[in-house]
Design an enzyme around this catalytic site. Structure first.
Site, mmCIF file in Angstrom:
data_model
loop_
_atom_site.group_PDB
_atom_site.id
_atom_site.type_symbol
_atom_site.label_atom_id
_atom_site.label_comp_id
_atom_site.label_asym_id
_atom_site.label_seq_id
_atom_site.Cartn_x
_atom_site.Cartn_y
_atom_site.Cartn_z
ATOM 1 C CD GLN A 86 -21.598 31.046 -35.651
ATOM 2 O OE1 GLN A 86 -22.157 31.595 -36.584
ATOM 3 N NE2 GLN A 86 -20.279 30.874 -35.602
ATOM 4 C CB CYS A 146 -49.377 31.081 -28.852
ATOM 5 S SG CYS A 146 -49.009 29.319 -29.113
ATOM 6 C CB THR A 190 -11.672 28.972 -45.038
ATOM 7 O OG1 THR A 190 -12.634 29.136 -43.983
ATOM 8 C CG2 THR A 190 -12.157 27.899 -45.992
ATOM 9 C CG HIS A 241 -27.548 30.919 -34.849
ATOM 10 N ND1 HIS A 241 -26.570 30.672 -35.799
ATOM 11 C CD2 HIS A 241 -27.392 32.216 -34.470
ATOM 12 C CE1 HIS A 241 -25.852 31.777 -35.959
ATOM 13 N NE2 HIS A 241 -26.334 32.708 -35.172
ATOM 14 C CB CYS A 290 -53.146 28.458 -32.135
ATOM 15 S SG CYS A 290 -51.680 29.384 -31.614
ATOM 16 N N GLY A 348 -14.324 26.142 -36.193
ATOM 17 C CA GLY A 348 -15.294 25.651 -37.157
ATOM 18 C C GLY A 348 -16.353 26.632 -37.590
ATOM 19 C CB THR A 349 -17.534 29.749 -36.994
ATOM 20 O OG1 THR A 349 -18.406 30.767 -37.491
ATOM 21 C CG2 THR A 349 -16.392 30.406 -36.246
ATOM 22 C CB CYS A 372 -12.539 21.020 -35.725
ATOM 23 S SG CYS A 372 -13.179 22.413 -36.673
#
Length: 476
Positions: free
Chosen positions: A139, A176, A289, A165, A201, A257-258, A308
């Site tokens: 992510q 464009c 968490t 993401h 553009c 880690g998410t 982590c």
């Protein structure tokens, strides 16, 4: 892997394991060992990573007290913009929020450029080098995996790490869709809260204006990331990549880690966890968490409450063999050296030769010069004379496991070369015997033809004497 799966089946609720907690029960310690063993035995590992793996690189996460959302409130106290709104498509409704977004993205990229990959990133690269990484879905938009040589992208065939993401290192036109790299001009404009115009553009608008046509809208260049509430432009390609990886039958899923808040990531994890459980694998969630029990009951097997990078260090201690790199040892025989010595004439006979065998014992075809291992600079290291009984010496470039493998490989080569030599010598002997019998048969036939021409019928005794003389000549 089977032990960890059995322990997980005993309790469908994600079991929380804390690293370094001396008060935890022996069962928790056993579970940690089982989880580490399951990772070491897995052959097709799927990873899903979040902002937590980049915290140790100097990049703050999003939702913690010291995260990026909290930093926005400190830097822009008068702007009524929530931290979450900076990654939501509703920010385009207000020019103030767009200005805050531009400044925020420019500062975030500056932090990313000075960051270095962490232990988790290097662990992902190690799994890839060992052919154990099926795919990594991240992510993050920082692209730190590329520092270790991993390929980034959204297409599964050409990407080792799929960026769910987007990528902050590219700018994309809002009209464009043109993608360009950052320049100093772009950075200065974004840092000041301005959106740089798309040159493509602008050129098209100028051409239409000069032709007397209606001037189209000119797009702006913003970081190529996917915001909340925004349709993913590469959603179809990512979906095909996920389906392909599920069909590859992963045997381990590691989530690192998410916070498991994004809907698309939730669907990915549930789908991958089902495939892993069908193979008897384990789903591991590493984060500070804990996950919501009601949402992840029966999906996540173990929650390791830890940093982590600290979990990677613990895994290295419990399963050191997982982090060993496989090296190729040059144990093969060297190229035979052309020699004109009489004892080696039988090894270099040309077609049409007499086929006589030398009485000198055959010399080993594996005998050659000392071969130096590519990863050791010690001039004494290497393996020589594989077919002889010279002892294999332990060198500074070999571990105990590599030394045992090298010794076993050497013995295998020794037996193979001896078998090849025996086959060559036996073949030459058989060829000589066949030639001798053929010569005796020809002499017998010629002798019979000669007697028939003279019309002489020898007695059985004379015939035996003749054959005996022929045999004696052949033997001599």
């Amino acid at each position: 892997m089977a032990a960890a799966a059995k322990l997980a089946q005993q309790n469908f609720i994600p079991k929380t394991l804390r690293l370094g907690d001396a008060s935890q029960e022996a069962e928790a310690t056993l579970a940690l060992c089982a989880v580490s063993a399951s990772v070491a035995k897995a052959k097709r590992i799927l990873l899903v990573t979040g902002a937590g793996i980049s915290c140790n690189a100097g990049i703050p996460d999003f939702r913690s007290e010291e995260g990026l959302y909290a930093m926005v409130k400190k830097d822009y106290p008068t702007a009524v913009v929530k931290g979450r709104d900076l990654f939501d498509a509703i920010l385009f409704n207000s020019p103030v929020s767009v200005s805050v977004f531009c400044t925020f993205m420019a500062r975030l990229r500056s932090c990313i450029l000075s960051a270095r990959s962490t232990a988790v990133h290097k662990f992902i690269k190690h799994l890839y080098d060992c052919n154990r990484l099926l795919r990594c879905y991240t992510q993050n938009i920082d692209g730190l995996e590329g520092q270790d040589g991993l390929r980034l992208g959204v297409e599964g065939k050409s990407a080792d790490v799929v960026q769910l993401h987007g990528d902050i290192h590219m700018l994309k036109c809002t009209m464009c869709g043109l993608k360009v790299s950052w320049s100093q001009e772009h950075f200065d404009a974004l840092e000041n809260g301005n959106v740089p115009e798309c040159r493509s553009c602008s050129e098209k608008a100028e051409e239409r204006t000069n032709a007397g046509k209606r001037c189209p809208r000119i797009g702006g260049l913003l970081p190529n990331i996917v915001l909340y509430g925004e349709e993913h432009p590469d959603g179809d390609g990512i979906g095909q990549c996920i389906d392909s990886d599920i069909k590859s039958r992963p045997d381990c899923l590691i989530i690192v880690g998410t916070s498991l808040k994004v809907l698309g990531v939730k669907k990915l994890i549930r789908k991958a966890a089902k495939a892993v459980h069908e193979r008897g694998g384990v789903v591991i969630f590493v984060n500070n968490t804990a996950p919501a029990v009601s949402s992840w009951k029966g999906v996540i097997d173990y929650h390791i409450e830890s940093d982590c990078d600290r979990w990677i260090d613990d895994l290295r201690v419990r399963q050191p063999s997982l982090f060993l790199k496989q090296r190729s040892l040059s144990l093969g025989p060297t190229k035979p050296v052309k020699k004109t010595m009489p004892e080696e004439k039988h090894l270099s006979q040309k077609p049409g030769s007499s086929g006589k065998i030398s009485n000198v014992p055959a010399k080993s075809i594996a005998t050659g010069k000392k071969r130096k291992l590519p990863h050791d600079t010690d001039p004494l290291c290497g393996i020589t004379n594989l077919s002889r009984s010279n002892p294999l010496q332990r060198t500074s470039g070999l571990t105990a496991i590599e030394f045992d493998k090298a010794l076993a490989e050497r013995m295998r080569y020794k037996h193979q070369t001896q078998e090849l030599e025996n086959i060559v010598i036996l073949g030459q002997e058989v060829r000589g015997v066949i030639r001798e019998h053929a010569r005796q048969s020809v002499e017998c036939i010629r002798h019979r033809q000669k007697l028939q021409k003279t019309k002489y019928d020898p007695s059985p005794l004379e015939a035996v004497v003749k054959l005996t003389k022929i045999d004696n000549k052949s033997v001599v």
